[in-house]
Every structure is written in C-alpha cells, then in structure tokens.
Design an enzyme around this catalytic site. Structure first.
Site, PDB file in Angstrom:
ATOM      1  N   THR A   1      31.850  19.289  20.339  1.00 25.28           N
ATOM      2  CA  THR A   1      30.549  19.450  21.015  1.00 25.28           C
ATOM      3  C   THR A   1      30.737  20.520  22.267  1.00 25.28           C
ATOM      4  O   THR A   1      31.554  20.675  22.688  1.00 25.28           O
ATOM      5  CB  THR A   1      29.829  18.250  21.298  1.00 25.28           C
ATOM      6  OG1 THR A   1      30.662  17.560  22.493  1.00 25.28           O
ATOM      7  CG2 THR A   1      29.639  17.329  20.100  1.00 25.28           C
TER       8      THR A   1
ATOM      9  N   ASP B   1      33.982  20.386  24.108  1.00 26.66           N
ATOM     10  CA  ASP B   1      34.606  21.828  24.304  1.00 26.66           C
ATOM     11  C   ASP B   1      34.284  22.350  25.523  1.00 26.66           C
ATOM     12  O   ASP B   1      33.622  23.422  25.483  1.00 26.66           O
ATOM     13  CB  ASP B   1      34.349  22.769  22.938  1.00 26.66           C
ATOM     14  CG  ASP B   1      35.046  23.889  22.938  1.00 26.66           C
ATOM     15  OD1 ASP B   1      35.929  24.114  23.912  1.00 26.66           O
ATOM     16  OD2 ASP B   1      34.695  24.898  22.257  1.00 26.66           O
TER      17      ASP B   1
ATOM     18  N   LYS C   1      35.883  23.480  28.286  1.00 25.43           N
ATOM     19  CA  LYS C   1      36.607  24.468  28.995  1.00 25.43           C
ATOM     20  C   LYS C   1      36.366  24.651  30.679  1.00 25.43           C
ATOM     21  O   LYS C   1      35.992  25.546  31.088  1.00 25.43           O
ATOM     22  CB  LYS C   1      36.057  25.833  28.353  1.00 25.43           C
ATOM     23  CG  LYS C   1      36.384  25.965  27.032  1.00 25.43           C
ATOM     24  CD  LYS C   1      35.927  27.392  26.476  1.00 25.43           C
ATOM     25  CE  LYS C   1      36.186  27.509  24.961  1.00 25.43           C
ATOM     26  NZ  LYS C   1      35.222  26.816  24.226  1.00 25.43           N
TER      27      LYS C   1
ATOM     28  N   ALA D   1      37.174  25.047  34.414  1.00 22.24           N
ATOM     29  CA  ALA D   1      37.906  26.225  34.807  1.00 22.24           C
ATOM     30  C   ALA D   1      38.009  26.335  36.354  1.00 22.24           C
ATOM     31  O   ALA D   1      37.858  27.249  37.117  1.00 22.24           O
ATOM     32  CB  ALA D   1      37.285  27.655  34.374  1.00 22.24           C
ATOM     33  N   ASP D   2      37.758  25.160  36.940  1.00 22.81           N
ATOM     34  CA  ASP D   2      37.501  25.315  38.632  1.00 22.81           C
ATOM     35  C   ASP D   2      38.759  24.283  39.140  1.00 22.81           C
ATOM     36  O   ASP D   2      39.510  24.002  38.614  1.00 22.81           O
ATOM     37  CB  ASP D   2      36.160  24.517  38.944  1.00 22.81           C
ATOM     38  CG  ASP D   2      35.614  25.312  39.957  1.00 22.81           C
ATOM     39  OD1 ASP D   2      36.455  25.609  41.056  1.00 22.81           O
ATOM     40  OD2 ASP D   2      34.355  25.733  40.109  1.00 22.81           O
TER      41      ASP D   2
ATOM     42  N   GLY E   1      40.554  21.490  41.131  1.00 23.39           N
ATOM     43  CA  GLY E   1      40.871  19.863  40.532  1.00 23.39           C
ATOM     44  C   GLY E   1      39.736  19.251  41.214  1.00 23.39           C
ATOM     45  O   GLY E   1      39.050  18.290  40.241  1.00 23.39           O
ATOM     46  N   ASN E   2      39.461  19.149  42.351  1.00 26.93           N
ATOM     47  CA  ASN E   2      38.165  18.342  42.851  1.00 26.93           C
ATOM     48  C   ASN E   2      36.921  18.428  41.944  1.00 26.93           C
ATOM     49  O   ASN E   2      36.081  17.506  41.747  1.00 26.93           O
ATOM     50  CB  ASN E   2      38.064  18.404  44.235  1.00 26.93           C
ATOM     51  CG  ASN E   2      36.898  17.487  44.817  1.00 26.93           C
ATOM     52  OD1 ASN E   2      36.993  16.352  44.901  1.00 26.93           O
ATOM     53  ND2 ASN E   2      35.747  18.072  45.407  1.00 26.93           N
TER      54      ASN E   2
ATOM     55  N   TYR F   1      37.880  35.653  12.666  1.00 24.72           N
ATOM     56  CA  TYR F   1      37.866  34.579  11.562  1.00 24.72           C
ATOM     57  C   TYR F   1      39.272  34.879  10.895  1.00 24.72           C
ATOM     58  O   TYR F   1      39.506  35.772  10.485  1.00 24.72           O
ATOM     59  CB  TYR F   1      36.812  34.191  10.564  1.00 24.72           C
ATOM     60  CG  TYR F   1      35.646  33.690  11.231  1.00 24.72           C
ATOM     61  CD1 TYR F   1      35.670  32.466  12.117  1.00 24.72           C
ATOM     62  CD2 TYR F   1      34.451  34.423  11.133  1.00 24.72           C
ATOM     63  CE1 TYR F   1      34.786  32.029  12.531  1.00 24.72           C
ATOM     64  CE2 TYR F   1      33.343  33.894  11.692  1.00 24.72           C
ATOM     65  CZ  TYR F   1      33.280  32.824  12.536  1.00 24.72           C
ATOM     66  OH  TYR F   1      32.199  32.285  13.103  1.00 24.72           O
TER      67      TYR F   1
ATOM     68  N   GLY G   1      32.841  26.085  12.687  1.00 26.64           N
ATOM     69  CA  GLY G   1      31.527  25.733  12.955  1.00 26.64           C
ATOM     70  C   GLY G   1      30.572  26.390  12.207  1.00 26.64           C
ATOM     71  O   GLY G   1      30.249  25.638  11.243  1.00 26.64           O
ATOM     72  N   ARG G   2      30.208  27.804  12.372  1.00 31.50           N
ATOM     73  CA  ARG G   2      29.000  28.240  11.597  1.00 31.50           C
ATOM     74  C   ARG G   2      29.503  27.925  10.045  1.00 31.50           C
ATOM     75  O   ARG G   2      28.574  28.218   9.208  1.00 31.50           O
ATOM     76  CB  ARG G   2      28.765  29.618  12.028  1.00 31.50           C
ATOM     77  CG  ARG G   2      28.091  29.548  13.076  1.00 31.50           C
ATOM     78  CD  ARG G   2      27.877  30.900  13.865  1.00 31.50           C
ATOM     79  NE  ARG G   2      29.274  31.259  14.627  1.00 31.50           N
ATOM     80  CZ  ARG G   2      29.328  32.242  15.138  1.00 31.50           C
ATOM     81  NH1 ARG G   2      28.459  33.077  15.256  1.00 31.50           N
ATOM     82  NH2 ARG G   2      30.482  32.436  15.839  1.00 31.50           N
TER      83      ARG G   2
END
Ligand code: 5IU
Length: 275
Positions: A65, A95, A97, A99-100, A102-103, A222, A240-241
């Site tokens: 998702t 999903d 992702k 990207a920051d 840890g806290n 793909y 997905g699509r």
C-alpha cells in the site's frame, strides 16, 4: 555466470535462516500458496483498494500500500485490510520509503493519522540518512515483530541508487543484523555471494514488473517475471498497474493476478531446476 546460491534454495527451506517473524511469515505463505507475487494497490480510494484486495488476495503473498494516497483513509480501512490479510493469507507491506533521521522516522512510523506500525507487517526505508534510520524504525517495529527492507536499487530510469550506493546500503543492512532488516527492494541480488556468510539469507523484492508494458511516461521501467526471478534472482515480484489497471472489470483483475502468479511461480520453479 553461476546462479546466486540463495536462488537455488526453495522458499520453505530458507525459513530456518530467519528469526524475524515477518520474514518467516512471508516465506511460509509463499510456499503454502505457491505465489511470489505482491500486488501494489495504488488507487486513491481505500474502498476501491479493498475491492481489489478481495479480488486478488488469494493469488498473492503480499499486499503493498501507499496509505498516504487514499482520499478516504480511516482506521476502519486498516481493520478491514488486517481482517482480509488473515482470511486470504497475505502480509501487508506499507511502501512508506522512510528517509529521515532516526527520531523522526520512529514518530512517522508509530504516530500521525496512519500509525503504520500498528497494521503493516513490513515497511521500507532509504539508506540515505545512515544507520540511525534503521535504529529509529527498529525501536518501534522490532517489539511488534515487524520487518524492514532497505532500498538498494530502484526501478525508475536515472536512479542514483546504483554502484557504491547500493553496495553501502547492503553493508548497512548487514551491519545492522537480520533481526529487523530482512531484505531489500532491488532489481538484482545485491547480497553478493562473496559478501554473505553461510545461512545469511535476504529477501529481494522487485517492483517494475509487467507482462505487457515496457514502462510508463514518468520513468518507470518494466521487466517480465522471468527476467526478475530467473535472470536477476528476485524472490518477490511486485505488480501494480499491470493487475489493478487491466481493462475488463472485476473478473479481468482477478484473472490477471492469477496470470502474474503463474508466471512468477513458473519462473521460480525454473530457477530451482524443477522443469
Ligand atoms: N516502486 C517502484 N519502483 C521502485 C520502488 C517502488 O515501482 O524502485 I523502491 C513502487 C511504486 C509503485 C509500485 O507503488 O512499486 C509499482 O507500480 P506499477 O507496477 O504500477 O508501476
């Protein structure tokens, strides 16, 4: 080139190499349902996403998702998704992702509207911030039995996650240990045989899979299930699509999922030398 040793071991026999409950659950489901297919339900309505899941759930080992694209996200959505995951036997993969630092990621994972850690078995993170991102997510997810994938490579054209970046991402996961990091999103087996020890097993999951289209107008690329599973050694294919976007209504979506499941499983049997 000789095949990667991990790709010669059946999914069921790889369970013993894992301690993470989500990794074990994924491998058990793949073996039980004979599927290495994950469906990505990237529709903007949660109600519609659930309809797709009801149709294709029996064919997949995982439902992926993006909960932040639903216009109508509510806790009732995740309750129903969880119920379906038990009824139809699949793992939930948000999903996200991350990207920051840890806290921040620990708060993004546990809190806000989405409270991802409360319902998603698996999530993923970029390695850009350094190992603190794994520590932050692990603090929340490990006690709940969740798993994490690092993004080693991407399917999109021009991705910067290549070469030394990919190698260092692998090393970051290896250094963190496999209690929480269970594998990678990647296009190849980035767990090079010469870098791994006996029984050091990672799950490689590959998006960018299509039986018809070669790509989209926004950089997606793909490959076929066979290219991913046999040639590149991926363990899970993510579609997905190619599935929810097929024309022909509800029945077409259901049969397209079965078509991808069959193609993925046939490729897996081929790589094991079973045919
Ligand atoms: N996805 C990719 N490529 C990647 C990563 C994630 O396509 O490298 I990391 C996601 C994006 C989308 C799904 O949610 O996988 C693929 O969807 P389509 O099969 O519709 O292209």
């Amino acid at each position: 080139m000789s095949p990667h040793p991990t790709t010669l071991i059946p999914y069921a026999e790889r369970i013993k190499f894992h301690t993470n409950p989500t990794a074990i659950k994924i491998l058990e489901i793949m073996d039980r349902k004979k599927t290495n297919l994950a469906v990505s339900v990237d529709v903007t309505s949660a109600k519609e996403a659930l309809e797709v899941v009801r149709r294709v759930g029996a064919s997949v080992c995982m439902v992926k998702t993006h909960c932040d694209i639903f216009e109508d996200f509510t806790p009732a959505f995740t309750e129903e998704l969880l119920r379906l995951s038990k009824e139809l036997d699949f793992v939930i993969f948000e999903d996200r992702k991350f990207a920051d630092i840890g806290n921040t990621v620990s708060l993004q994972y546990s809190s806000g509207i989405h409270k991802i850690s409360t319902w998603s078995d698996l999530t993923n993170a970029h390695s850009v911030p350094g190992p603190g991102i794994i520590a932050g997510l692990s603090k929340v997810g490990l006690p709940l039995g969740r798993g994490l994938l690092l993004l080693g490579e991407m399917s999109s054209a021009g991705s910067l996650a290549v070469g030394g970046y990919t190698e260092q991402t692998f090393k970051m996961a290896q250094d963190a240990g496999r209690e929480f990091v269970i594998g990678f999103i990647a296009q190849n087996r980035i767990d090079k045989p010469e870098k791994i020890g006996e029984g050091e097993d990672y799950l490689i999951m590959s998006p960018g899979v299509g039986l018809s289209a070669k790509g989209d107008s926004l950089g997606q690329q793909y490959r076929t299930p066979r290219e991913c599973v046999v040639e590149s050694g991926a363990d899970v294919i993510i579609v997905g699509r190619g599935i929810y976007g097929v024309e022909g209504g509800e029945e077409a979506v259901k049969s397209e999922a079965e078509r991808y499941r069959e193609a993925g499983w046939k490729a897996y049997e081929e790589r094991l030398g079973r045919k």
